[in-house]
Motif scaffolding. Structure first.
Motif, PDB file in Angstrom:
ATOM      1  N   CYS A  11      -8.387   8.492   2.892  1.00 38.44           N
ATOM      2  CA  CYS A  11      -8.611   7.040   2.940  1.00 38.44           C
ATOM      3  C   CYS A  11      -7.566   6.385   2.038  1.00 38.44           C
ATOM      4  O   CYS A  11      -6.976   5.371   2.390  1.00 38.44           O
ATOM      5  N   ASP A  12      -7.377   6.979   0.857  1.00 36.68           N
ATOM      6  CA  ASP A  12      -6.455   6.505  -0.188  1.00 36.68           C
ATOM      7  C   ASP A  12      -5.037   6.954   0.122  1.00 36.68           C
ATOM      8  O   ASP A  12      -4.717   8.107  -0.092  1.00 36.68           O
ATOM      9  N   ASP A  13      -4.118   6.140   0.611  1.00 40.59           N
ATOM     10  CA  ASP A  13      -4.336   4.733   0.809  1.00 40.59           C
ATOM     11  C   ASP A  13      -3.939   4.335   2.228  1.00 40.59           C
ATOM     12  O   ASP A  13      -3.486   3.229   2.467  1.00 40.59           O
ATOM     13  N   LEU A  14      -4.147   5.272   3.163  1.00 42.67           N
ATOM     14  CA  LEU A  14      -3.795   4.934   4.546  1.00 42.67           C
ATOM     15  C   LEU A  14      -4.678   3.797   5.059  1.00 42.67           C
ATOM     16  O   LEU A  14      -4.249   3.013   5.916  1.00 42.67           O
TER      17      LEU A  14
ATOM     18  N   LEU B  92      -2.897  -3.164  -2.554  1.00 45.20           N
ATOM     19  CA  LEU B  92      -4.134  -2.682  -1.926  1.00 45.20           C
ATOM     20  C   LEU B  92      -4.359  -1.227  -2.267  1.00 45.20           C
ATOM     21  O   LEU B  92      -3.430  -0.447  -2.348  1.00 45.20           O
ATOM     22  N   GLU B  93      -5.610  -0.870  -2.432  1.00 41.50           N
ATOM     23  CA  GLU B  93      -5.943   0.509  -2.760  1.00 41.50           C
ATOM     24  C   GLU B  93      -7.290   0.886  -2.180  1.00 41.50           C
ATOM     25  O   GLU B  93      -8.083   0.020  -1.787  1.00 41.50           O
ATOM     26  N   CYS B  94      -7.533   2.172  -2.126  1.00 40.06           N
ATOM     27  CA  CYS B  94      -8.877   2.706  -2.046  1.00 40.06           C
ATOM     28  C   CYS B  94      -9.111   3.263  -3.435  1.00 40.06           C
ATOM     29  O   CYS B  94      -8.400   4.165  -3.870  1.00 40.06           O
ATOM     30  N   SER B  95     -10.078   2.718  -4.152  1.00 39.27           N
ATOM     31  CA  SER B  95     -10.206   3.021  -5.572  1.00 39.27           C
ATOM     32  C   SER B  95     -11.608   3.563  -5.844  1.00 39.27           C
ATOM     33  O   SER B  95     -12.581   3.056  -5.291  1.00 39.27           O
TER      34      SER B  95
ATOM     35  N   ALA C  95       5.219   8.152  -2.466  1.00 38.37           N
ATOM     36  CA  ALA C  95       5.053   8.884  -3.726  1.00 38.37           C
ATOM     37  C   ALA C  95       4.372   8.071  -4.833  1.00 38.37           C
ATOM     38  O   ALA C  95       4.882   7.928  -5.929  1.00 38.37           O
ATOM     39  N   GLU C  96       3.191   7.568  -4.522  1.00 40.24           N
ATOM     40  CA  GLU C  96       2.407   6.874  -5.549  1.00 40.24           C
ATOM     41  C   GLU C  96       1.627   7.877  -6.393  1.00 40.24           C
ATOM     42  O   GLU C  96       1.448   7.699  -7.594  1.00 40.24           O
ATOM     43  N   GLU C  97       1.195   8.940  -5.739  1.00 45.10           N
ATOM     44  CA  GLU C  97       0.283   9.898  -6.398  1.00 45.10           C
ATOM     45  C   GLU C  97       0.991  10.714  -7.475  1.00 45.10           C
ATOM     46  O   GLU C  97       0.341  11.389  -8.257  1.00 45.10           O
ATOM     47  N   THR C  98       2.315  10.697  -7.497  1.00 43.40           N
ATOM     48  CA  THR C  98       3.031  11.448  -8.521  1.00 43.40           C
ATOM     49  C   THR C  98       3.549  10.520  -9.623  1.00 43.40           C
ATOM     50  O   THR C  98       4.489  10.854 -10.343  1.00 43.40           O
TER      51      THR C  98
ATOM     52  N   ALA D 147       0.851  -1.197   0.000  1.00 45.80           N
ATOM     53  CA  ALA D 147       0.000   0.000   0.000  1.00 45.80           C
ATOM     54  C   ALA D 147       0.884   1.243   0.000  1.00 45.80           C
ATOM     55  O   ALA D 147       2.007   1.200   0.494  1.00 45.80           O
ATOM     56  N   HIS D 148       0.364   2.352  -0.539  1.00 45.74           N
ATOM     57  CA  HIS D 148       1.155   3.590  -0.537  1.00 45.74           C
ATOM     58  C   HIS D 148       0.730   4.503   0.608  1.00 45.74           C
ATOM     59  O   HIS D 148      -0.420   4.471   1.053  1.00 45.74           O
ATOM     60  N   LEU D 149       1.668   5.317   1.064  1.00 46.20           N
ATOM     61  CA  LEU D 149       1.452   6.123   2.269  1.00 46.20           C
ATOM     62  C   LEU D 149       1.217   7.603   1.965  1.00 46.20           C
ATOM     63  O   LEU D 149       1.034   8.394   2.892  1.00 46.20           O
TER      64      LEU D 149
END
Ligand SMILES: [Zn+2]
Length: 378
Positions: free
Chosen positions: A169-172, A226-229, A201-204, A71-73
């Motif tokens: 929520c995404d993605d904590l 895992l994600e919140c999608s 740094a998933e969002e970039t 998961a990304h933080l």
């Protein structure tokens, strides 16, 4: 699906992570929560790659091909750029459409202590020469410090009915689910070690995960990303965790996806209240695409997310939301996946099923082929 103690732990991990302000390249808050978790659990190990991604492992025998949950933080937010003329300026980080940003409340944090330094409101948004977006701030209150980062000034988390409404929520919540799963597996002395991967740094553009691939730290792994999608018409909050067939860029590993489905059936057999969904979550792309592209077998599971990237109704910035039962269901699903997964790489179960179908039908196919060929000749 979970015992009362497990539910309390799942709540505790969510609270600890959601209280940590985060955006891309400023993930030290949630990284610290992961570090503290590993330190608090005897026998757990912690590995950090060259790019600051963390891998936590439960005690147990290390498989040749390790099972990992990832998961990304980070989350969309703001980097403070300083003042130009009288106006404070920020760089916008992560995918939030511009029409939502004007009027958005921002809170700034010290990158080292994480203490809150200032609040402001986003004003005019403009493209910068690098192709990114910058904004001027209005109603700036507090102290400006070079290098501070901003998050949407929204509640850490509030549960109303079954829904959790939170700034992130995404993605904590994906990360919180992993901490819970590792804890459950260790408590039941699961014989194999299982890994949790926490990326930056998933969002970039999945950069943290791309670094992880280059570091080689995840080379011998099979990964459930895992994600919140963003919710789809085929996958809605409240209808259970989602087994993710793919994302906007690619479809995921069939065998590992099947392992998730088998686990879902096993959880449902023991807990009639457990629901689950299976869908192509093409509202965004995720790290499972990266893992598969680099030859690391990966499937995906997620929570169906409302107000994706804080985009609320009528162009407003609002908390994201997920369903709390979906979160607990996701934890049950992942723990069962680890229990059910065969040693080593997944068996080719799909080929097994296809072979059984062939065995059952091939005589009819062969005989009818002869008949059809004979009929044509006469
Ligand atoms: Zn995400």
């Amino acid at each position: 699906m979970l015992t009362e103690a497990q539910r309390q732990q799942a709540l505790g991990h969510a609270v600890a992570l959601l209280e940590s302000p985060t955006t891309s390249y400023f993930e030290s808050g949630p990284l610290e929560v992961v570090r503290a978790f590993a330190a608090a659990h005897p026998g757990f190990t912690l590995e950090e790659d060259a790019y600051g991604n963390l891998i936590v492992r439960t005690p147990g025998k290390r498989r040749k091909v390790e099972l990992a949950f990832s998961a990304h933080l980070d989350h969309p937010g703001f980097h403070y750029l300083g003042k130009r003329g009288k106006a404070h300026r920020v760089l916008l980080v992560g995918g939030v459409p511009e029409r939502f940003l004007a009027g958005a409340p921002v809170r700034f944090h010290d990158p080292r202590t994480l203490s809150a330094l200032a609040t402001a409101v986003v004003g005019k948004v403009e493209k910068n020469p690098q192709g990114g977006s910058e904004a001027v701030l209005t109603e700036f209150r507090g102290r400006a410090r070079e290098g501070m980062f901003g998050v949407f000034d929204l509640p850490n988390g509030v549960v109303r009915g079954r829904r959790l409404h939170a700034r992130v929520c995404d993605d904590l919540m994906g990360a919180a689910a992993i901490l819970s799963v590792l804890e459950i597996l260790a408590a039941e002395h699961h014989p194999q070690s299982v890994a949790g991967i926490f990326t930056r740094a998933e969002e970039t553009g999945f950069v943290g995960c791309l670094g992880l691939m280059r570091s080689g730290a995840a080379k011998n792994m099979q990964v459930i990303g895992l994600e919140c999608s963003p919710r789809r018409t085929t996958a809605k909050p409240g209808l259970g965790p989602v087994i993710r067939a793919g994302d906007r860029m690619s479809v995921f590993d069939p065998e590992l996806t099947l392992a998730l489905e088998d686990a879902a059936a096993a959880v449902a057999a023991g807990a009639p209240e457990f629901r689950w969904q299976r869908a192509l979550m093409d509202g965004g792309s995720c790290e499972s695409t990266v893992y598969n592209a680099f030859g690391v077998r990966a499937a995906g599971a997620c929570l169906a997310l409302g107000n994706y990237h804080n985009c609320g109704p009528k162009g407003s910035i609002a908390p994201e939301y997920v369903d709390w039962h979906d979160y607990e269901g996701l934890i049950a699903l992942l723990a069962q996946t680890a229990r059910g997964l065969p040693k080593g790489a997944p068996r080719e179960k799909i080929m097994g099923r296809l072979n059984r179908l062939w065995e059952r039908e091939y005589k009819l196919l062969v005989d009818s082929a002869r008949r059809i060929q004979k009929e044509r000749k006469t």
